[in-house]
Design a protein around this motif. Structure first.
Motif, short mmCIF file in Angstrom:
data_model
loop_
_atom_site.label_atom_id
_atom_site.label_comp_id
_atom_site.label_asym_id
_atom_site.label_seq_id
_atom_site.Cartn_x
_atom_site.Cartn_y
_atom_site.Cartn_z
N ALA A 294 0.80 -1.27 0.21
CA ALA A 294 0.21 0.02 -0.06
C ALA A 294 0.96 1.38 -0.02
CB ALA A 294 -1.05 0.04 1.19
N LYS A 295 1.91 1.25 0.73
CA LYS A 295 2.72 2.35 0.82
C LYS A 295 3.61 2.78 -0.47
CE LYS A 295 3.32 2.10 5.93
NZ LYS A 295 4.03 1.88 6.92
N ASN A 296 3.76 1.99 -1.41
CA ASN A 296 4.57 1.72 -2.77
C ASN A 296 3.59 1.53 -3.64
OD1 ASN A 296 7.67 1.96 -1.76
ND2 ASN A 296 6.63 0.61 -0.36
N LEU A 297 2.51 1.82 -3.69
CA LEU A 297 1.42 1.77 -4.56
C LEU A 297 1.85 2.01 -6.09
CD1 LEU A 297 -1.45 0.54 -5.12
CD2 LEU A 297 -2.22 2.88 -4.89
N SER A 298 2.48 3.28 -6.24
CA SER A 298 3.18 3.65 -7.53
C SER A 298 4.19 2.63 -8.38
CB SER A 298 3.64 4.94 -7.68
OG SER A 298 4.93 5.03 -6.95
N LEU A 299 4.96 1.81 -7.42
CA LEU A 299 5.83 0.90 -8.09
C LEU A 299 5.13 -0.39 -8.22
CD1 LEU A 299 8.60 1.65 -5.16
CD2 LEU A 299 8.32 2.52 -7.38
N MET A 300 4.09 -0.81 -7.43
CA MET A 300 3.35 -1.95 -7.53
C MET A 300 2.58 -1.96 -8.68
SD MET A 300 3.97 -3.89 -4.75
CE MET A 300 3.05 -5.00 -4.77
N THR A 301 2.17 -0.60 -9.25
CA THR A 301 1.17 -0.98 -10.31
C THR A 301 1.97 -0.75 -11.73
OG1 THR A 301 0.88 1.54 -9.88
CG2 THR A 301 -0.78 -0.16 -8.80
N ALA A 302 3.30 -0.30 -11.46
CA ALA A 302 4.25 -0.03 -12.58
C ALA A 302 4.11 -1.00 -13.68
CB ALA A 302 5.51 0.53 -12.22
N GLY A 303 3.99 -2.40 -13.18
CA GLY A 303 4.12 -3.29 -14.30
C GLY A 303 4.92 -4.66 -13.90
N SER A 304 5.89 -4.57 -13.16
CA SER A 304 6.82 -5.74 -12.86
C SER A 304 6.17 -6.65 -11.89
CB SER A 304 8.29 -5.32 -12.49
OG SER A 304 8.05 -4.64 -11.20
N PHE A 305 5.37 -6.23 -11.20
CA PHE A 305 4.73 -7.13 -10.17
C PHE A 305 3.71 -8.02 -10.78
CE2 PHE A 305 1.31 -8.78 -7.41
CZ PHE A 305 1.96 -9.24 -6.11
N LEU A 306 2.95 -7.46 -11.62
CA LEU A 306 1.74 -8.47 -12.29
C LEU A 306 2.48 -9.07 -13.61
CD1 LEU A 306 -0.96 -8.97 -12.19
CD2 LEU A 306 -1.52 -7.08 -14.02
N ASP A 307 3.64 -8.65 -14.20
CA ASP A 307 4.26 -9.40 -15.01
C ASP A 307 4.86 -10.65 -14.51
OD1 ASP A 307 3.71 -7.70 -17.03
OD2 ASP A 307 5.41 -6.49 -16.98
N ILE A 326 -4.57 -5.05 -4.44
CA ILE A 326 -3.76 -4.40 -3.30
C ILE A 326 -4.69 -3.97 -2.25
CG2 ILE A 326 -2.01 -2.76 -2.64
CD1 ILE A 326 -0.88 -3.15 -5.27
N VAL A 327 -4.64 -4.48 -0.84
CA VAL A 327 -5.33 -3.89 0.21
C VAL A 327 -4.47 -2.61 0.69
CG1 VAL A 327 -5.93 -4.42 2.58
CG2 VAL A 327 -5.83 -6.38 0.68
N LEU A 328 -5.68 -1.56 0.53
CA LEU A 328 -5.23 -0.28 1.07
C LEU A 328 -5.58 0.33 2.41
CD1 LEU A 328 -6.37 1.69 -2.34
CD2 LEU A 328 -4.18 0.81 -1.85
N ASN A 329 -6.55 -0.48 2.87
CA ASN A 329 -7.03 -0.31 4.39
C ASN A 329 -5.83 -0.67 5.23
OD1 ASN A 329 -8.35 0.07 6.81
ND2 ASN A 329 -10.12 -0.21 5.96
N PRO A 330 -5.30 0.10 6.04
CA PRO A 330 -4.18 -0.56 7.03
C PRO A 330 -4.92 -1.13 8.16
CG PRO A 330 -4.48 2.01 7.42
CD PRO A 330 -5.33 1.45 6.28
N GLN A 331 -6.58 -1.04 8.44
CA GLN A 331 -6.98 -1.75 9.62
C GLN A 331 -7.73 -3.10 9.10
OE1 GLN A 331 -9.34 1.54 11.42
NE2 GLN A 331 -7.91 1.65 12.76
N VAL A 332 -7.42 -3.72 8.04
CA VAL A 332 -7.82 -4.78 7.57
C VAL A 332 -7.98 -5.86 8.67
CG1 VAL A 332 -5.70 -5.80 6.42
CG2 VAL A 332 -7.99 -6.57 5.93
N GLY A 333 -6.87 -6.21 9.47
CA GLY A 333 -6.84 -7.08 10.53
C GLY A 333 -7.78 -6.64 11.61
N LEU A 334 -8.19 -5.58 11.68
CA LEU A 334 -9.09 -4.99 13.14
C LEU A 334 -10.41 -5.21 12.37
CD1 LEU A 334 -8.92 -3.79 15.97
CD2 LEU A 334 -9.08 -1.75 14.73
#
Length: 344
Positions: A294-307, A326-334
């Motif tokens: 979530a904190k590196n969304l721009s890097l995660m969406t740039a392509g290499s993750f999904l490729d 990608i889960v954006l909500n930091p309180q998903v565990g709660l």
């Protein structure tokens, strides 16, 4: 309406939430964060929490059930926290807090329950895929370590299963990753490297050190000082967070070594997520949780993750149908702890 307690318990901080539950909805009545070490046990913290909620006018009845997510192993509804002196037992907590039932679950299991309660705005979809609501759901999350798990539908409910998949072997895919593997084996004098050593916060730093020490890439003096300070503080209280500094520099494009570090990291992350997906075929969705994504969304969406996720040779087509979020909500565990409490 029933009232429930949910908690996300860590060695540093604990978040408690009071929830009202009816047949269809969970509604937050009151929430507060505490410094964990300020209390000798969870019971006095919960008692303080409920008293404060009442003083501040929160509208609720007596809670009847509770679920607490624990940052550590849970065995037979009991857990000894690594960074606290707390010894928690669900039966004792239920008795001391006068609850009908209390369950302790691992924090990554809580994420598994939590993804079922997320709203569309809580997610960023990397791949829509072809969803199947009867198929398994997979969860993976890089943070301090590399959590993995899955959900299987049983009737109208899902059951969450934890996994130790993050400790499976790291599988290099390129000459550079083979060099990284050799570097880690030699540096730590070990005979195998787990995926977690590469795909985690510690992995970000390890990749940076590898590229630096082998002279493959060069970066700024400012970022180098952060990493060197962290290295000098080995065995001491850390004053810097090099993984965060590296990822921030990569997102800003201010340090070429950081950029190459995160490119290698994101590719390895996607490849490991793909490995998990091959084992489960989670057409119910693969959810990427943990703070790093979530904190590196721009890097995660740039392509290499999904490729890297899809690149699995003859069976690549199978993974193109897996929904990836990608889960954006930091309180998903709660959220998951509250949902589990409601289901007790």
């Amino acid at each position: 309406m029933r009232y429930l307690l949910a908690g996300d318990i860590g060695g540093t901080k604990t978040i408690l939430r009071l929830v009202g539950a009816d047949a269809a909805h969970l509604q937050t009545c009151y929430e507060r964060e505490y410094v964990s070490k300020d209390f000798p046990d969870l019971v006095p913290m919960v008692e303080t929490f409920l008293a404060t909620a009442q003083e501040q006018g929160a509208d609720f009845g007596k809670p009847t059930r509770a679920c607490f997510a624990i940052a550590g192993p849970v065995v037979n509804n009991a857990s000894k926290l690594t960074n606290l002196t707390w010894n928690l037992d669900g039966d004792r907590l239920a008795r001391d807090l006068e609850l009908e039932a209390t369950e302790l679950i691992n924090d990554f299991a809580a994420i598994g329950y939590g993804v079922l309660g997320l709203e569309p705005d809580d997610l960023h979809t990397l791949q829509a895929g072809t969803p199947d609501d009867q198929a398994p759901i997979a969860i993976i999350g890089a943070g301090t370590g590399l959590g993995q798990g899955f959900l299987i539908k049983q009737g109208e409910m899902f059951r969450v299963f934890p996994s130790e998949g993050g400790h499976a072997d790291f599988a290099p895919r390129s000459e550079l990753e083979f060099q990284l593997l050799k570097y880690l084996l030699d540096k730590h004098q070990i005979t195998r490297v787990s995926a977690e050593r590469v795909v985690s916060g510690q992995g970000v730093v390890a990749i940076y050190q590898f590229l630096r020490d082998r002279g493959i890439a060069h970066g700024t003096a400012e970022l180098a000082e952060v990493v060197e300070t962290w290295e000098r503080e080995a065995g001491q209280t850390k004053t810097v967070d090099p993984a965060a500094a590296i990822s921030q520099a990569a997102q800003q494009g201010t340090d070429s070594l950081a950029v190459q570090t995160m490119n290698l990291f994101v590719g390895a992350y996607g490849a490991e997520a793909g490995n998990l997906a091959l084992k489960l075929l989670p057409y119910g969705g693969l959810y990427v949780a943990g703070g790093i994504a979530a904190k590196n969304l721009s890097l995660m969406t740039a392509g290499s993750f999904l490729d890297a996720f899809i690149h699995k040779g003859r069976v690549s087509k199978l993974l193109e149908a897996v929904p990836v979020h990608i889960v954006l909500n930091p309180q998903v565990g709660l959220i998951g702890a509250a949902r589990r409490a409601a289901g007790l």
